[in-house]
Design a protein around this motif. Structure first.
Motif: not given
Ligand code: CO
Length: 188
Positions: A10-17
């Motif tokens: 969590d915190g890595n942008p790939v998880l929010r794409q």
């Protein structure tokens, strides 16, 4: 094979794409990804191997969680019935999954949810549809349309959320994390 160091936190942008759709036939890289996503779950659910490789046990792993923004996730929901151990409640790599219908009835896991990408414990109910109709493609490109209920339905919704940049705690009621709605069923 994937180890904990390969899992994006969590915190890595790939998880929010929003993940990209996967095209068929699968490339060799996508085939390997599908294999490795399922392998992680199988190994993590074997207590000896789980300890040997220092894994966190999981029932689902989505491609964005290993840094690949594609619509693919492995799901392996074991059967707790001792006599049915070799018959998981659900096992497949789901590709380009779409929830085509949701039950009106909502359900949540009594213990809340966890995620291999979220190291902290986030307490609270994660309300979801109690039953879903799921459409997805398998590694051979075969389309499946299946009905799932209770725990397997919850797990698939959690994994599909990952493909849309959503994490489980997004669904927790911030003011009252353990609020129970009358119509909600609780799944152990
Ligand atoms: Co997760």
């Amino acid at each position: 094979m994937f180890l904990m160091d390969d899992i994006v936190r969590d915190g890595n942008p790939v998880l929010r794409q929003e993940a990209r759709k996967v095209t068929f036939p699968l490339s060799d890289a996508d085939k390997k990804l599908a294999h490795d996503l399922m392998e992680y779950l199988e190994i993590s659910q074997n207590p000896e191997l789980c300890e040997k490789y220092k894994l966190r046990a999981g029932v689902g792993l989505a491609a964005p969680q290993v840094g690949v923004s594609k619509m693919m996730a492995s799901v392996l929901v074991p059967n707790d019935d001792e006599n049915e151990k070799d018959k998981p409640l659900f096992k497949d790599v789901i590709i380009n999954p779409v929830i085509v219908s949701n039950s009106v009835q909502r359900g949540a896991l009594t213990e809340g949810e966890g995620c291999l990408s979220v190291d902290r414990d986030v307490p609270g109910y994660v309300p979801r549809a109690a039953r879903i109709t799921l459409k997805y493609q398998d590694v051979d490109g075969q389309t499946h349309k299946i009905r799932l209920k209770n725990y397997p339905a919850i797990v698939c919704q959690h994994e599909i959320d990952h493909l849309h940049g959503i994490l489980f705690y997004d669904h927790i009621n911030k003011e009252n994390p353990f609020q129970r709605d009358d119509d909600e069923i609780f799944i152990y």
